[in-house]
Motif scaffolding. Structure first.
Motif, PDB file in Angstrom:
ATOM      1  N   GLN A 217     -65.348  82.432 -54.531  1.00 58.92           N
ATOM      2  CA  GLN A 217     -66.706  81.358 -54.397  1.00 58.92           C
ATOM      3  C   GLN A 217     -67.509  81.508 -53.485  1.00 58.92           C
ATOM      4  O   GLN A 217     -67.184  81.580 -52.344  1.00 58.92           O
ATOM      5  N   TYR A 220     -74.240  78.534 -54.218  1.00 57.75           N
ATOM      6  CA  TYR A 220     -75.189  79.031 -55.288  1.00 57.75           C
ATOM      7  C   TYR A 220     -76.289  77.939 -54.973  1.00 57.75           C
ATOM      8  O   TYR A 220     -76.258  76.776 -55.071  1.00 57.75           O
ATOM      9  N   VAL A 222     -79.907  77.553 -56.115  1.00 57.50           N
ATOM     10  CA  VAL A 222     -81.025  77.529 -56.846  1.00 57.50           C
ATOM     11  C   VAL A 222     -81.730  76.269 -56.512  1.00 57.50           C
ATOM     12  O   VAL A 222     -81.294  75.089 -56.432  1.00 57.50           O
ATOM     13  N   THR A 272     -72.502  85.863 -58.770  1.00 53.69           N
ATOM     14  CA  THR A 272     -73.288  84.631 -58.331  1.00 53.69           C
ATOM     15  C   THR A 272     -74.849  84.884 -58.136  1.00 53.69           C
ATOM     16  O   THR A 272     -75.763  84.010 -58.890  1.00 53.69           O
ATOM     17  N   SER A 275     -76.317  85.271 -61.770  1.00 55.29           N
ATOM     18  CA  SER A 275     -76.330  83.704 -62.635  1.00 55.29           C
ATOM     19  C   SER A 275     -77.613  82.884 -62.164  1.00 55.29           C
ATOM     20  O   SER A 275     -78.162  82.396 -62.921  1.00 55.29           O
TER      21      SER A 275
ATOM     22  N   TYR B  54     -73.430  83.187 -69.966  1.00 52.72           N
ATOM     23  CA  TYR B  54     -73.628  84.364 -69.343  1.00 52.72           C
ATOM     24  C   TYR B  54     -72.909  84.228 -67.746  1.00 52.72           C
ATOM     25  O   TYR B  54     -72.756  85.174 -67.089  1.00 52.72           O
ATOM     26  N   ILE B  59     -67.725  80.114 -61.893  1.00 55.43           N
ATOM     27  CA  ILE B  59     -69.074  79.332 -61.077  1.00 55.43           C
ATOM     28  C   ILE B  59     -69.794  78.498 -62.294  1.00 55.43           C
ATOM     29  O   ILE B  59     -70.184  77.528 -61.633  1.00 55.43           O
TER      30      ILE B  59
END
Lengths: 372, 258
Positions: A217, A220, A222, A272, A275, B54, B59
């Motif tokens: 992990q 993330y 964004v 990661t 995505s 996707y 995640i």
């Protein structure tokens, strides 16, 4: 707006345009010759690639390319590569309509060394110079190769990460990285793991990631339409240093109890980062109600990224993904020749004193006169 | 595609009649008459974040969970701070579901009473009704500005202020959609929030944008320098406005390296 006349500047007695493109904004030196038939380019009336030659400056594992050394590589090779490109194309200097070069963005020293070659040739052969924005070169080449009409463009390379949409004579940036570029992130992680730079660090990470199974992990990050990658790199670098540094710490996957391998780290990093890219692309598509995506730039040749994008687009009505292979994804001279020739045909040329390169040259600064 | 998502949703909340309100990149918004656990009548809104094929399942699960929980927490905090927003009914972070009470009304032309629709609706009638409509327009904008001021005074940032993310009900303005919201005490972040709104008004209501933006900011100012004057509202207002000037000049954030 009425479409502009693209054939105004054709040389008397000729039925085509020829351009030489020189690219050297990073560690690739690329030279290409392109031929445009008269009239607007369409799937039936396509541009013809006469030659596309490239030489990449490769550094030992664990090292990146420095501007000074890269510039020296370009200076050493530029004459040979240009000669080869002209010979491959069967074209003499006097047959050309213009010389196109990358004006930016990129590393200063390599850009400088290539523009000197361009200026020299332009004066030798008495040809006009056309300065090209590197990003616009990628976009235009991608459109020409794939036939995508008005796609959302995901431009991912060693120096850039942008989501772009065309509107009103400009390529507008919808989302972008707030710190480092995706290719930079992958390359630097490759250096941490001492993965070879031959043929490309990103390619080697991709091959290793194919053998990865366990997901570690990672953060993330964004932020609306934008993303940030330096924190992820810092995190995974830390994990790798714990594993392979003096501590030799063993990490295990919580579910299976198996040991985490370098392949798993590459896999996790790719999953990661990609995505995040696909997410902001989807957001831009929803925003402008487009259903086409075009992936350009070096990282765009990654098959896993293409696959993930295809999965996202499948869920959208009539969606389609366009991507190109390494000949056109990775920096090359032909894309500079192509975009430069489009600009030349709409009357944009650079006087000698306006050929100064710039490290910072945003995609949305270019006036895209050749599209309506 | 919506059918496949609706099928997934049906597994989470079986046998409930649902109507799709809107679909964004990340979530699907639906309306229903059914309350998840109490015998209450009324209209409820469901915001559903479907799994993304996707993404790696790990995640995906992590993102869905943290975003759904984060948004629900934000809404709960809004309520505690007395900022008008839909009331939270229930949340299922693992399933990506948020239930909330519905806000807003239906305008006489059949559209939902978002600020965007209201402005469009009133603009159409403005030639006939004249001054009355002018004041209605002004009031709607000022109320919205005041809600944003309240939000910012609580060190919360919406992140996606557009005229479709504000609803009017009985003359009062409500904020919706907190998918990009965050907590920040920085004048910079608040200024960016206002800048995003300014740009959104400019692109959706270009003809009268200047007037609307003026009213929105006036409402913002009145609230911070009026109701919040005793807790440093004036100072915060001038800081935010000064930053807003900077943000306007700078436009986008970054100049690009090759």
């Amino acid at each position: 707006m009425a479409p502009i006349d693209l054939d105004k500047y054709v040389r008397p007695g000729k039925d085509h345009f020829l351009a030489l493109g020189l690219e050297g904004s990073a560690n690739k030196l690329g030279v290409g010759v392109i031929k445009h038939p008269l009239g607007e380019l369409t799937p039936e009336n396509r541009a013809l690639i006469l030659s596309n030659v490239r030489d990449t400056y490769i550094t030992p594992p664990g090292e990146g390319f420095l501007p000074r050394d890269t510039a020296r590589h370009h200076r050493n090779w530029v004459v040979r590569i240009i000669k080869r490109a002209l010979a491959d194309a069967g074209v003499a200097g006097a047959d050309l309509d213009c010389i196109c070069f990358t004006q930016g963005p990129g590393m200063g020293a390599p850009l400088q060394s290539v523009v000197i070659a361009a200026r020299t040739l332009a004066q030798l052969w008495e040809l006009p110079l056309v300065g090209v924005n590197h990003c616009v070169g990628h976009i235009e080449m991608g459109r020409e190769i794939t036939g995508a009409e008005n796609p959302i463009v995901l431009y991912v390379s060693g120096g850039n990460t942008q989501v772009i949409a065309y509107s009103n004579q400009r390529y507008r940036i919808f989302g972008e990285t707030l710190d480092i570029a995706i290719g930079n992130c992958l390359d630097r992680f490759a250096r941490t793991l001492k993965i070879p730079n031959e043929p490309a660090p990103g390619y080697n990470i991709e091959q290793m990631a194919k053998r990865g199974k366990h997901l570690v992990q990672l953060p993330y990050t964004v932020k609306g339409m934008d993303l940030s990658m330096s924190g992820i790199l810092g995190y995974i670098d830390g994990v790798a240093k714990e594993m392979f540094g003096p501590q030799q710490k063993k990490l295990v996957d919580k579910e299976t109890g198996e040991e985490i391998t370098p392949e798993d780290l590459c896999f996790s990093l790719q999953e990661t980062l990609f995505s995040m890219l696909v997410e902001i692309t989807e957001r831009a598509m929803a925003h402008v109600e487009s259903n086409q995506v075009l992936i350009v730039g070096g990282v765009g040749s990654n098959e896993r990224l293409q696959e993930m994008m295809a999965l996202m687009v499948k869920d959208r009505k009539n969606g389609s993904v366009y991507s190109t292979d390494e000949r056109f994804c990775i920096d090359n001279g032909i894309m500079i020749a192509h975009a430069g020739l489009l600009a030349y045909r709409s009357g944009q040329t650079n006087a000698l004193e306006d050929t100064v390169c710039t490290q910072r040259f945003r995609t949305d600064e270019v006036f895209v006169e050749w599209r309506d | 595609m919506t059918d496949a998502i609706l099928a997934q949703l049906d597994r989470l909340v079986p046998n409930i009649p649902l109507q799709v309100v809107s679909q964004g990149a990340e979530a699907l918004v639906l309306s229903t008459q059914t309350h998840p656990y109490a015998q209450k009548s009324g209209t409820f809104i469901i915001k559903y974040r479907p799994p993304k094929p996707y993404r790696h399942p790990k995640i995906d699960a992590q993102i869905t969970r943290s975003r759904t929980a984060g948004e629900a927490k934000f809404m709960a905090k809004l309520r505690r701070a007395g900022i008008r927003a839909p009331n939270l009914v229930s949340v299922d972070p693992n399933g990506g579901l948020i239930w909330m009470e519905s806000v807003g009304e239906i305008l006489p032309n059949g559209a939902v009473s978002s600020l965007k629709n209201l402005l469009w609706y009133l603009e159409q009638g403005s030639e006939a009704a004249g001054l009355l409509v002018q004041s209605q327009l002004e009031l709607a904008c000022r109320h919205t500005g005041a809600v944003i001021a309240k939000l910012h005074m609580n060190d919360m940032v919406h992140g996606d202020l557009t005229t479709s993310n504000m609803l009017l009900q009985e003359g009062e303005a409500y904020l919706i959609d907190f998918g990009l919201s965050s907590y920040s005490a920085l004048a910079e972040d608040k200024a960016v929030d206002l800048y995003v709104l300014e740009r959104a008004v400019l692109s959706t209501h270009s003809v009268h944008a200047e007037k609307y933006n003026g009213w929105l900011l006036a409402g913002y100012k009145d609230e911070q320098c009026g109701a919040y004057a005793s807790v440093g509202g004036k100072k915060k207002y001038s800081e935010t406005l000064k930053k807003l000037e900077d943000v306007r000049l700078r436009g986008r954030k970054r100049s690009m390296l090759g």
